[in-house]
Design an enzyme around this catalytic site. Structure first.
Site, PDB file in Angstrom:
ATOM      1  CB  SER A 254      -5.422  -1.882   5.078  1.00 45.39           C
ATOM      2  OG  SER A 254      -4.264  -1.207   5.539  1.00 45.39           O
TER       3      SER A 254
ATOM      4  CG  MET B 276      -9.574   8.800   5.673  1.00 45.78           C
ATOM      5  SD  MET B 276      -8.959   7.131   5.380  1.00 45.78           S
ATOM      6  CE  MET B 276      -8.358   6.663   7.005  1.00 45.78           C
TER       7      MET B 276
ATOM      8  CG  HIS C 285      -5.209   5.767   1.754  1.00 44.35           C
ATOM      9  ND1 HIS C 285      -5.677   5.409   3.002  1.00 44.35           N
ATOM     10  CD2 HIS C 285      -5.406   7.104   1.654  1.00 44.35           C
ATOM     11  CE1 HIS C 285      -6.115   6.490   3.633  1.00 44.35           C
ATOM     12  NE2 HIS C 285      -5.960   7.528   2.840  1.00 44.35           N
TER      13      HIS C 285
ATOM     14  CG  MET D  75       0.913   6.407   6.449  1.00 41.17           C
ATOM     15  SD  MET D  75       0.719   5.765   8.102  1.00 41.17           S
ATOM     16  CE  MET D  75      -0.794   4.829   7.905  1.00 41.17           C
TER      17      MET D  75
ATOM     18  CG  MET E  14      -2.998   8.706   4.459  1.00 39.10           C
ATOM     19  SD  MET E  14      -3.157   7.442   5.718  1.00 39.10           S
ATOM     20  CE  MET E  14      -2.672   6.011   4.769  1.00 39.10           C
TER      21      MET E  14
ATOM     22  CG  ASP F 127      -3.070   2.346   4.452  1.00 33.85           C
ATOM     23  OD1 ASP F 127      -3.889   3.178   4.015  1.00 33.85           O
ATOM     24  OD2 ASP F 127      -3.397   1.251   4.939  1.00 33.85           O
TER      25      ASP F 127
ATOM     26  CG  ASP G 158      -8.872   3.192   5.124  1.00 29.18           C
ATOM     27  OD1 ASP G 158      -8.718   2.349   6.014  1.00 29.18           O
ATOM     28  OD2 ASP G 158      -7.912   3.727   4.513  1.00 29.18           O
TER      29      ASP G 158
ATOM     30  CG  HIS H 282      -6.206   0.145   1.423  1.00 27.58           C
ATOM     31  ND1 HIS H 282      -6.987   1.064   0.733  1.00 27.58           N
ATOM     32  CD2 HIS H 282      -5.681   0.817   2.470  1.00 27.58           C
ATOM     33  CE1 HIS H 282      -6.931   2.229   1.354  1.00 27.58           C
ATOM     34  NE2 HIS H 282      -6.137   2.112   2.408  1.00 27.58           N
TER      35      HIS H 282
END
Ligand code: DX5
Ligand code: ZN
Length: 233
Positions: free
Chosen positions: A7, A136, A65, A36, A67, A34, A174, A32
């Protein structure tokens, strides 16, 4: 087959391409990313322009991913930016089935993620359509947190369900994964391992290799960047 997905949330963004290249050269097949939005989770990270840039610098699988609240609004944009797998949160979507369809309509793999308080049974209705389920093992939003022990039982439950409903799907975990607890997570049935601070904190090549060395000794076998496979499969 085990896949390591470092990540980049814990990477040095000033040297992002170099950091990712070190993971690739050490053999990590995935990256990975992330995303957000400051709404679904308190923090704000990165979005499409950064994914577009990463895409130009590596052939690794881009494991994105999301979020973000109401993810259907951005599926086309993240697909066009170069994502290979798009994972969204069950808790953030009004109609998760429609989001999965939108991801597939763009020719991408669809993942569904659940937060620590969401039971595996909540994801069950969507399993047949999914390419990946993401459990998660920390509250989403920040890197460097401690693994939540009750996640292990959720991984076991999810593995059981996947084996009976959609045996080809991947099971990703994760949050808080280190070389010291990754075997426990693999024993429980996960096969895609996200690690942020444990890869990017310190010597990136050595950390990546340490995870891959553990994975390749296992009966599931381990995928390396470039498609090389090691271990018994
Ligand atoms: C947290 C993110 C994770 C995070 C993991 O919301 O989804 O991917 O980067 O970081 P570590 O491995 O440090 O817990
Ligand atoms: Zn993540």
């Amino acid at each position: 087959m085990i896949k390591l997905s470092p990540s980049i949330l814990s990477a040095d963004f000033g040297y992002l391409a170099e950091n990712i290249q070190e993971c690739a050269e050490a053999g990590a097949p995935y990256v990975h990313v992330d995303v957000m939005d400051g709404l679904f989770v308190p923090s704000i990270s990165i979005g499409m322009p950064v994914i577009k840039s990463i895409r130009r610098h590596t052939g690794q699988v881009l494991d994105v991913h999301l979020m973000i609240q109401d993810p259907i609004r951005y599926i086309d944009a993240f697909a066009d930016a170069g994502s290979d797998i798009i994972t969204f949160h069950l808790e953030a979507a009004k109609d998760p089935g429609a989001v999965i369809d939108a991801i597939h309509a763009k020719g991408k793999k669809a993942g569904l993620s659940i937060k620590p308080a969401t039971p595996v049974s909540a994801a069950e209705p969507y399993l047949k359509k999914l390419d990946m389920l993401l459990i998660m093992s920390v509250e989403p939003g920040f890197g460097g947190q401690q693994y939540i022990p009750s996640s292990t039982e959720k991984i076991r439950q999810a593995r059981h369900l996947i084996d009976s409903v959609c045996p080809g799907a991947d099971l990703e975990v994760d949050g808080g994964i280190k070389t010291g607890n990754v075997e426990m997570v693999l024993d429980a049935g996960a096969n895609v391992i996200v690690a942020g601070s444990a890869v990017f904190g310190g010597d990136i090549r050595a950390n990546t290799k340490a995870f891959l060395d553990i994975a390749k000794k296992r009966p599931e076998g381990c995928l390396y960047y470039g498609g090389r496979k090691e271990g018994k499969i």
